[in-house]
Design a protein around this motif. Structure first.
Motif, PDB file in Angstrom:
ATOM      1  N   LEU A 138       0.828  -1.213   0.000  1.00 35.07           N
ATOM      2  CA  LEU A 138       0.000   0.000   0.000  1.00 35.07           C
ATOM      3  C   LEU A 138       0.855   1.251   0.000  1.00 35.07           C
ATOM      4  CD1 LEU A 138      -2.710  -1.146   2.499  1.00 35.07           C
ATOM      5  CD2 LEU A 138      -3.013  -0.730   0.080  1.00 35.07           C
ATOM      6  N   GLY A 139       1.993   1.196   0.723  1.00 30.56           N
ATOM      7  CA  GLY A 139       2.891   2.346   0.711  1.00 30.56           C
ATOM      8  C   GLY A 139       3.370   2.646  -0.698  1.00 30.56           C
TER       9      GLY A 139
ATOM     10  N   LEU B  26     -11.825   0.605  -5.330  1.00 31.12           N
ATOM     11  CA  LEU B  26     -11.442  -0.805  -5.259  1.00 31.12           C
ATOM     12  C   LEU B  26     -10.462  -1.107  -4.138  1.00 31.12           C
ATOM     13  CD1 LEU B  26     -11.127  -1.883  -8.983  1.00 31.12           C
ATOM     14  CD2 LEU B  26     -12.860  -2.495  -7.334  1.00 31.12           C
ATOM     15  N   ILE B  27      -9.483  -0.208  -3.908  1.00 30.72           N
ATOM     16  CA  ILE B  27      -8.486  -0.474  -2.864  1.00 30.72           C
ATOM     17  C   ILE B  27      -9.139  -0.450  -1.485  1.00 30.72           C
ATOM     18  CG2 ILE B  27      -6.354   0.351  -1.823  1.00 30.72           C
ATOM     19  CD1 ILE B  27      -5.679  -0.575  -4.472  1.00 30.72           C
ATOM     20  N   TYR B  28     -10.033   0.546  -1.255  1.00 31.42           N
ATOM     21  CA  TYR B  28     -10.733   0.600   0.034  1.00 31.42           C
ATOM     22  C   TYR B  28     -11.562  -0.652   0.236  1.00 31.42           C
ATOM     23  CZ  TYR B  28      -9.493   5.540   0.325  1.00 31.42           C
ATOM     24  OH  TYR B  28      -8.805   6.702   0.407  1.00 31.42           O
ATOM     25  N   SER B  29     -12.154  -1.118  -0.854  1.00 33.71           N
ATOM     26  CA  SER B  29     -12.973  -2.322  -0.775  1.00 33.71           C
ATOM     27  C   SER B  29     -12.123  -3.510  -0.313  1.00 33.71           C
ATOM     28  CB  SER B  29     -13.584  -2.575  -2.149  1.00 33.71           C
ATOM     29  OG  SER B  29     -14.116  -3.837  -2.221  1.00 33.71           O
ATOM     30  N   ALA B  30     -10.938  -3.664  -0.927  1.00 33.27           N
ATOM     31  CA  ALA B  30     -10.058  -4.767  -0.536  1.00 33.27           C
ATOM     32  C   ALA B  30      -9.608  -4.621   0.910  1.00 33.27           C
ATOM     33  CB  ALA B  30      -8.840  -4.821  -1.462  1.00 33.27           C
ATOM     34  N   LEU B  31      -9.337  -3.367   1.325  1.00 27.73           N
ATOM     35  CA  LEU B  31      -8.860  -3.167   2.698  1.00 27.73           C
ATOM     36  C   LEU B  31      -9.943  -3.459   3.721  1.00 27.73           C
ATOM     37  CD1 LEU B  31      -6.560  -0.059   2.464  1.00 27.73           C
ATOM     38  CD2 LEU B  31      -5.969  -2.446   2.758  1.00 27.73           C
ATOM     39  N   LEU B  72      -5.569  -5.293  -8.177  1.00 27.10           N
ATOM     40  CA  LEU B  72      -6.353  -4.053  -8.091  1.00 27.10           C
ATOM     41  C   LEU B  72      -5.474  -2.819  -8.222  1.00 27.10           C
ATOM     42  CD1 LEU B  72      -8.850  -4.841  -5.209  1.00 27.10           C
ATOM     43  CD2 LEU B  72      -9.234  -4.915  -7.654  1.00 27.10           C
ATOM     44  N   MET B  73      -4.216  -2.929  -7.717  1.00 23.26           N
ATOM     45  CA  MET B  73      -3.329  -1.780  -7.764  1.00 23.26           C
ATOM     46  C   MET B  73      -2.973  -1.392  -9.182  1.00 23.26           C
ATOM     47  SD  MET B  73      -0.864  -2.394  -4.543  1.00 23.26           S
ATOM     48  CE  MET B  73       0.526  -2.022  -5.519  1.00 23.26           C
ATOM     49  N   LEU B  74      -3.042  -2.359 -10.097  1.00 26.35           N
ATOM     50  CA  LEU B  74      -2.664  -2.076 -11.479  1.00 26.35           C
ATOM     51  C   LEU B  74      -3.844  -1.602 -12.320  1.00 26.35           C
ATOM     52  CD1 LEU B  74      -0.273  -5.072 -11.916  1.00 26.35           C
ATOM     53  CD2 LEU B  74       0.325  -2.707 -11.544  1.00 26.35           C
ATOM     54  N   PHE B  75      -5.053  -1.511 -11.695  1.00 27.68           N
ATOM     55  CA  PHE B  75      -6.224  -1.027 -12.417  1.00 27.68           C
ATOM     56  C   PHE B  75      -6.106   0.464 -12.679  1.00 27.68           C
ATOM     57  CE2 PHE B  75      -8.594  -4.806 -11.985  1.00 27.68           C
ATOM     58  CZ  PHE B  75      -9.692  -4.656 -12.810  1.00 27.68           C
ATOM     59  N   HIS B  76      -6.688   0.914 -13.761  1.00 22.73           N
ATOM     60  CA  HIS B  76      -6.768   2.344 -13.992  1.00 22.73           C
ATOM     61  C   HIS B  76      -7.971   2.884 -13.240  1.00 22.73           C
ATOM     62  CE1 HIS B  76      -6.754   6.170 -16.058  1.00 22.73           C
ATOM     63  NE2 HIS B  76      -5.524   5.865 -16.418  1.00 22.73           N
TER      64      HIS B  76
END
Lengths: 339, 170
Positions: A138-139, B26-31, B72-76
């Motif tokens: 995440l960082g 999406l990132i918040y969802s995963a977290l 998810l991190m690689l999504f636009h």
């Protein structure tokens, strides 16, 4: 009333363990610079205090008072949370490490040399260690920088991959001691150096050491922060206190993995020979941990960095099959000896 | 004390699960899914199932969700909402079906009050091992066989692109 004494002594134990661990973390950086300096035929830090002994404190103060920069376009919430997500799993594992044998009683308070002995001790450490990957990932993502993102992705891939051989290497000693509790694993190795699991399980020991170096992102496995290609990897954009958190987490993880290796393979606080038991157990524990820490630094000074595909190939094609074969052989032998 | 903890863990599980489904990010969802997993592990600890709790965190939080996050991190970020909205009807339908099945199961069977063969003297980890390798060894092996097939499938799918690439360059 008893409950209150219990809670107070537990809180004091936690505070002492955390304080001592953080102090060691600070001074590991000093030892690393001194040992590296010695190996490279130079002095290392000399200016602050006698032979630079106060250097870690000066470094800490410097980082504490530095300007806190959050890059534009960064996700602020995750950017600020990531260093904490890395540091907390690194420190929380110390709760189940048995540092010594005797508990200390002062008045109504009893202090144990371990914060708590839970029956799944080693799984507890592995569970929280596996959460450490989140902070790194995440960082890297929240920094809004391609180097940080690539560093984060690399690190996550590396940490997840090397968790497998690390876990598999610990299964052999678990089978031999028939317990997941760190205290019982130490007790199973009492009675001199010949009872230590490193003699019965030398191959898992090597797998463990290699995977532990990879898990803590140290040279020669420090690809997440490969200076020559990724600037500084996932913490490229971090500065000041948040940078210090990542730094603390790396060194705390080094000490934690050394403590686990000491407990699981080197007999914990047991003396190598019953005749040497007059030396306090906690000193034996410290000596063994520092042997590992010296090994970490020695490796860093000696070996060049691996390429990423070599790193992954080594994990999946060599360490993992060897670890699995060891579990098979160990369990057959243990079953055969017991029946 | 146990009751307060149960309501905390249960409430947080439900709350974070709702956030995981509802947030468009999406990132918040995963977290928030990570928060759900950790609180479910807390519920297991309240049930004295420490081994399951540790495994829950190691497998779901430590391995599977990290891989989700990886993708998810690689999504636009601008394509996310469009992509999600297309799946909404299917998601609602599947959710209703699952909910219906759970309600049916809860009223039809006696899952809640069943007493198993678990022996307290053995310790939880040992008891699970005993049960898995004696009474339930066939389902256990079946599950590992299914996972093995899935693994072969994944390797086959991923390996195909590599082969095509090398054909094109040759």
């Amino acid at each position: 009333m008893d409950l209150m004494f219990y809670i107070v002594s537990a809180v004091i134990t936690i505070a002492v363990v955390m304080g001592v661990v953080l102090l060691h973390v600070a001074y590991i950086t000093y030892f690393e610079r001194k040992i590296l300096g010695d190996m490279q035929d130079r002095m290392g830090p000399m200016e602050v205090g006698y032979h630079g002994l106060l250097q870690p404190i000066a470094d800490g103060l410097k980082l504490f008072f530095k300007e806190d920069i959050i890059p534009s376009g960064a996700n602020k919430i995750i950017f600020t949370a990531a260093p904490i997500l890395v540091l907390v799993p690194a420190l929380i594992g110390f709760a189940v490490i048995p540092f010594g044998r005797d508990s200390l009683t002062i008045g109504p308070f009893t202090f144990n040399p371990i914060i708590t002995d839970i029956n799944i001790g080693i799984l507890y450490i592995l569970a929280f260690a596996s959460l450490g990957a989140y902070g790194v990932l995440l960082g890297g993502w929240a920094s809004n920088s391609k180097y940080a993102l690539l560093g984060g992705l690399r690190s996550a891939a590396q940490v997840i991959s090397y968790e497998l051989p690390l876990g598999l290497a610990l299964v052999g000693p678990i089978l031999l001691s028939e317990s997941l509790s760190m205290v019982k694993m130490t007790e199973a190795q009492s009675g001199g150096a010949l009872k230590w699991f490193i003699l019965v399980q030398p191959i898992p020991f090597f797998i463990y050491v290699i995977s532990a170096i990879a898990e803590t992102n140290r040279l020669p496995f420090d690809l997440p922060e490969a200076e020559s290609e990724l600037v500084a990897g996932f913490f490229t954009e971090y500065s000041g206190m948040r940078f210090a958190f990542f730094f603390l987490a790396e060194y705390a993880n080094m000490i934690l993995t050394s403590c686990i290796a000491t407990v699981v393979f080197l007999g914990g606080w047991h003396a190598p020979h019953p005749a040497l038991e007059f030396i306090p157990p906690i000193l034996w524990f410290l000596a063994k941990v520092y042997c590992f820490l010296f090994f970490y630094i020695w490796i860093r000074a000696t070996l060049p960095r691996l390429r990423f595909d070599q790193l992954m190939g080594f994990c999946w094609k060599i360490l993992l099959p060897v670890g699995l074969a060891n579990i098979l052989i160990t369990s057959i032998v243990v079953y055969w000896l017991r029946s | 004390m146990a009751q307060i903890l149960f309501f905390y863990f249960g409430g947080m599980t439900v709350l974070s699960a709702i956030v995981a489904v509802a947030t468009p990010h999406l990132i918040y969802s995963a977290l928030s899914l990570l928060v759900t997993f950790i609180h479910i592990a807390g519920l297991y600890i309240l049930l004295h199932a420490e081994f399951i709790a540790a495994i829950q965190i190691i497998i779901y939080a430590g391995a599977i969700l990290v891989l989700y996050l990886f993708v998810l991190m690689l999504f636009h970020s601008k394509q996310e909402p469009r992509y999600l909205h297309r799946q909404l009807p299917v998601g609602i339908f599947l959710g209703l079906v699952l909910l219906g099945m759970m309600v049916l199961a809860a009223f039809r069977s006696e899952i809640l009050g069943q007493i198993g063969t678990m022996n307290d003297k053995l310790g939880h980890t040992k008891a699970i091992g005993m049960a898995l390798y004696t009474d339930f060894v066939f389902p256990f092996e079946m599950a590992s066989l299914i996972l093995l097939v899935a693994m072969f499938g994944a390797i086959l799918l991923a390996g195909r692109t590599v082969r095509r690439k090398s054909d094109g360059s040759a």
